[in-house]
Scaffold this motif. Structure first.
Motif: not given
Length: 203
Positions: A36-41, A67-68, A163-164
């Motif tokens: 599961a990815a947690e992402q912000s832009t 992050s993953v 990037r992961v």
């Protein structure tokens, strides 16, 4: 025919489990769920540079922080479980930096503490990596009447950062790999060795 084949597979699995239990006194399991990815832009830019009366350059950026996490379950069953403090998870995170495959951050070591049922659950989370995309737009106005002739616009894009892309998780008992998980099958062989031969991953 299918039933016979299925029964044969089940018998082989049972025989293997019995052998493992007889050799070690326990049976181990390492299960890793879907990531599961947690992402912000964040967007920025709009800065304008003048190149004289006839040209203008605008720079825009887009920064993605990501992050993953992988849910992990470790379980043991049998008459004799591993000694307390002898079991750990060794976690490695792989990704790309400016297009090159690299290890990201430091190796993460997680002690495995079994509950009364012989189960341990945790989330293995990668470092937060940032990827910055920059778009540069240069507009040139024409020199003819009404400045309609000879005008042009050029767009240049550039991406930098990390990037992961995956991970390797080793279930280690007394400095020996008991089980392993890899998000890329090309890493399977290397993941069975402790310490992890990192040069075989990043070739």
């Amino acid at each position: 025919m299918k039933c016979l084949k299925t029964m044969a597979m089940l018998l082989c699995a049972a025989a293997f489990a019995a052998t493992a239990a007889e050799e070690h006194g326990y049976i181990s399991s390492l299960r890793v769920g879907n990531p599961a990815a947690e992402q912000s832009t964040a967007k920025g830019g709009g800065a304008t540079k003048s190149g004289g009366r006839n040209s203008r350059t605008s720079v825009k950026t887009k920064t993605t922080s990501r992050s993953v996490s992988w849910p992990v379950t470790v379980s043991f069953s049998g008459k004799s479980l591993p000694a307390a403090g002898s079991v750990k998870l060794e976690c490695y995170f792989i990704g790309t930096t400016d297009g090159r495959t690299v290890f990201l951050g430091e190796k993460k070591t997680i002690p495995v503490v079994l509950d009364e049922k012989g189960v341990f659950k945790t989330d293995v989370t990668s470092p937060t990596e940032k990827l910055v995309r920059t778009k540069t737009i240069t507009s040139t106005r024409g020199r003819g009447r009404g400045r309609r002739r000879g005008g042009s616009t050029s767009v240049k894009s550039d991406t930098k950062g990390s990037r992961v892309t995956g991970c390797i998780i080793q279930l280690v008992i007394n400095d020996s790999v008991e089980k392993s998980f890899v998000s890329n099958s090309n890493w399977s062989k290397a993941a069975k060795t402790y310490p992890l031969p990192e040069s075989e991953i990043i070739k």
